[in-house]
Design an enzyme around this catalytic site. Structure first.
Site, PDB file in Angstrom:
ATOM      1  N   ASN A  10      76.913 -57.719   7.426  1.00  0.00           N
ATOM      2  CA  ASN A  10      77.783 -56.600   7.066  1.00  0.00           C
ATOM      3  C   ASN A  10      78.186 -56.790   5.608  1.00  0.00           C
ATOM      4  OD1 ASN A  10      79.742 -54.683   6.740  1.00  0.00           O
ATOM      5  ND2 ASN A  10      81.160 -55.514   8.266  1.00  0.00           N
ATOM      6  N   LYS A  12      79.800 -54.835   3.702  1.00  0.00           N
ATOM      7  CA  LYS A  12      81.104 -54.214   3.385  1.00  0.00           C
ATOM      8  C   LYS A  12      81.023 -53.440   2.055  1.00  0.00           C
ATOM      9  CE  LYS A  12      83.317 -57.662   6.257  1.00  0.00           C
ATOM     10  NZ  LYS A  12      84.457 -58.509   6.557  1.00  0.00           N
ATOM     11  N   HIS A  96      85.362 -51.791  13.696  1.00  0.00           N
ATOM     12  CA  HIS A  96      85.513 -52.997  12.878  1.00  0.00           C
ATOM     13  C   HIS A  96      86.996 -53.201  12.559  1.00  0.00           C
ATOM     14  CE1 HIS A  96      85.331 -55.872   9.611  1.00  0.00           C
ATOM     15  NE2 HIS A  96      84.142 -56.203  10.080  1.00  0.00           N
ATOM     16  N   GLU A  98      88.539 -54.026   9.985  1.00  0.00           N
ATOM     17  CA  GLU A  98      89.032 -53.414   8.742  1.00  0.00           C
ATOM     18  C   GLU A  98      89.248 -51.906   8.922  1.00  0.00           C
ATOM     19  OE1 GLU A  98      85.945 -55.239   6.414  1.00  0.00           O
ATOM     20  OE2 GLU A  98      86.879 -57.141   6.936  1.00  0.00           O
ATOM     21  N   GLU A 166      84.986 -60.237  16.932  1.00  0.00           N
ATOM     22  CA  GLU A 166      85.391 -60.721  15.616  1.00  0.00           C
ATOM     23  C   GLU A 166      86.909 -60.923  15.607  1.00  0.00           C
ATOM     24  OE1 GLU A 166      82.396 -59.551  12.362  1.00  0.00           O
ATOM     25  OE2 GLU A 166      83.585 -57.764  12.738  1.00  0.00           O
ATOM     26  N   GLY A 172      86.895 -63.429   6.968  1.00  0.00           N
ATOM     27  CA  GLY A 172      87.142 -63.613   5.544  1.00  0.00           C
ATOM     28  C   GLY A 172      88.112 -64.733   5.218  1.00  0.00           C
ATOM     29  N   SER A 212      83.816 -65.582   9.506  1.00  0.00           N
ATOM     30  CA  SER A 212      83.549 -66.805   8.735  1.00  0.00           C
ATOM     31  C   SER A 212      82.342 -67.590   9.239  1.00  0.00           C
ATOM     32  CB  SER A 212      84.795 -67.696   8.686  1.00  0.00           C
ATOM     33  OG  SER A 212      85.839 -67.030   7.995  1.00  0.00           O
TER      34      SER A 212
HETATM   35  P1  13P Z   1      83.236 -62.792   7.146  1.00  0.00           P
HETATM   36  O1  13P Z   1      81.921 -63.375   7.631  1.00  0.00           O
HETATM   37  O2  13P Z   1      83.286 -62.616   5.674  1.00  0.00           O
HETATM   38  O3  13P Z   1      84.389 -63.547   7.730  1.00  0.00           O
HETATM   39  O4  13P Z   1      83.317 -61.302   7.738  1.00  0.00           O
HETATM   40  C1  13P Z   1      83.060 -61.093   9.074  1.00  0.00           C
HETATM   41  C2  13P Z   1      82.976 -59.639   9.340  1.00  0.00           C
HETATM   42  O5  13P Z   1      83.968 -58.927   9.247  1.00  0.00           O
HETATM   43  C3  13P Z   1      81.681 -59.084   9.663  1.00  0.00           C
HETATM   44  O6  13P Z   1      81.785 -57.773  10.122  1.00  0.00           O
END
Ligand code: 13P
Length: 252
Positions: A10, A12, A96, A98, A166, A172, A212
């Site tokens: 992803n 982003k 997701h 976010e 997740e 992150g 992560s």
């Molecule tokens: P990270 O791998 O940067 O923690 O992000 C995970 C994520 O949100 C994937 O959709």
């Protein structure tokens, strides 16, 4: 029942058109033509067409990070599932963290978007996961039960659905869930899917872990019985990090 592992990146809101294409080509070359693992990338919406061209004919699927639930109309700035399909997208994220937390998408919005994705003929990757506060309050399973509840309307589409667990506190932060925490949550998700959609659907549905994931922890996470893949954020942005994560799943 065996499930084909899925390693997904992803991206982003990162990369340029040029660097997205270069990374997509790098992932396609790295992935080769395996039969034993699936790989997909989720570029920014504006880079989808360019990346579609870069992965055409490869074993990498094209994913989109979001879509609007309506078929079309006066929704300035939005993109429909049919538009995504039109540019070669095969799978779309819904729910997701976010989108849920920054853009205030609640379960009913996630359900509407998920329905639009599936009805357009696209695959759905439904993202679920608890916040740190919810985990510390002992509410992790309750949150997962609620978020997975949207699946109850999708019995006709089980073959096109995957779930990404997740935990919000792991996204992150560099603080991945331990393999035990991931396995525990995944086993719970699979039991919930079984309760909603039946044993066959639960046994065949890929459950990905995200939060992560990196080249050091991927192998141990992916070795867990109910962890069928990884949804990778930061470590998917260059092939030096993403390649070894792909390698955590044997390519035979
Ligand atoms: P990270 O791998 O940067 O923690 O992000 C995970 C994520 O949100 C994937 O959709």
């Amino acid at each position: 029942m065996s499930r084909t592992p899925v390693i997904a990146g992803n991206w982003k809101m990162n990369l340029t058109s040029e660097s997205s294409v270069a990374l997509a080509q790098g992932v396609a070359n790295y992935q080769g033509q395996p039969t034993s693992r699936k790989c997909c990338v989720f570029p920014a919406l504006v880079h989808l067409s360019a990346v579609a061209e870069a992965v055409a004919g490869s074993a990498v699927s094209l994913g989109a990070q979001d879509c609007h639930e309506a078929d079309g109309g006066a929704f300035t700035g939005e993109i429909s599932a049919a538009m995504l399909k039109d540019v070669g997208v095969e799978v779309v994220l819904s729910g997701h963290s976010e989108r849920r937390h920054i853009f205030c998408e609640d379960d009913s919005r996630v359900a509407a978007k998920s329905a639009a994705i599936l009805e357009a003929g696209l695959d759905l990757m439904l993202c679920v996961g608890e916040t740190l506060g919810e985990r510390e309050a002992g509410n992790t399973f309750q949150v997962l039960d609620r978020q997975l509840g949207v699946l109850s309307d999708f019995g006709a589409f089980v073959e096109r659905i995957s779930v990404a667990y997740e935990p919000v506190w792991a996204i992150g932060t560099g603080q991945s869930a331990t393999p035990e925490i991931a396995q525990n949550a995944h086993a719970h998700c699979r039991a919930v899917v079984e309760g909603i959609l039946g044993g066959e659907a639960a046994a065949s549905m890929p459950l990905l872990y995200g939060g992560s994931v990196n080249s050091s922890n991927a192998e141990e996470l992916l070795a867990q019985e109910d962890v069928d893949g990884a949804l990778v954020g930061g470590a998917s942005l260059d092939i030096e990090n993403f390649g070894p994560i792909l390698d955590a799943v044997p390519n035979v």
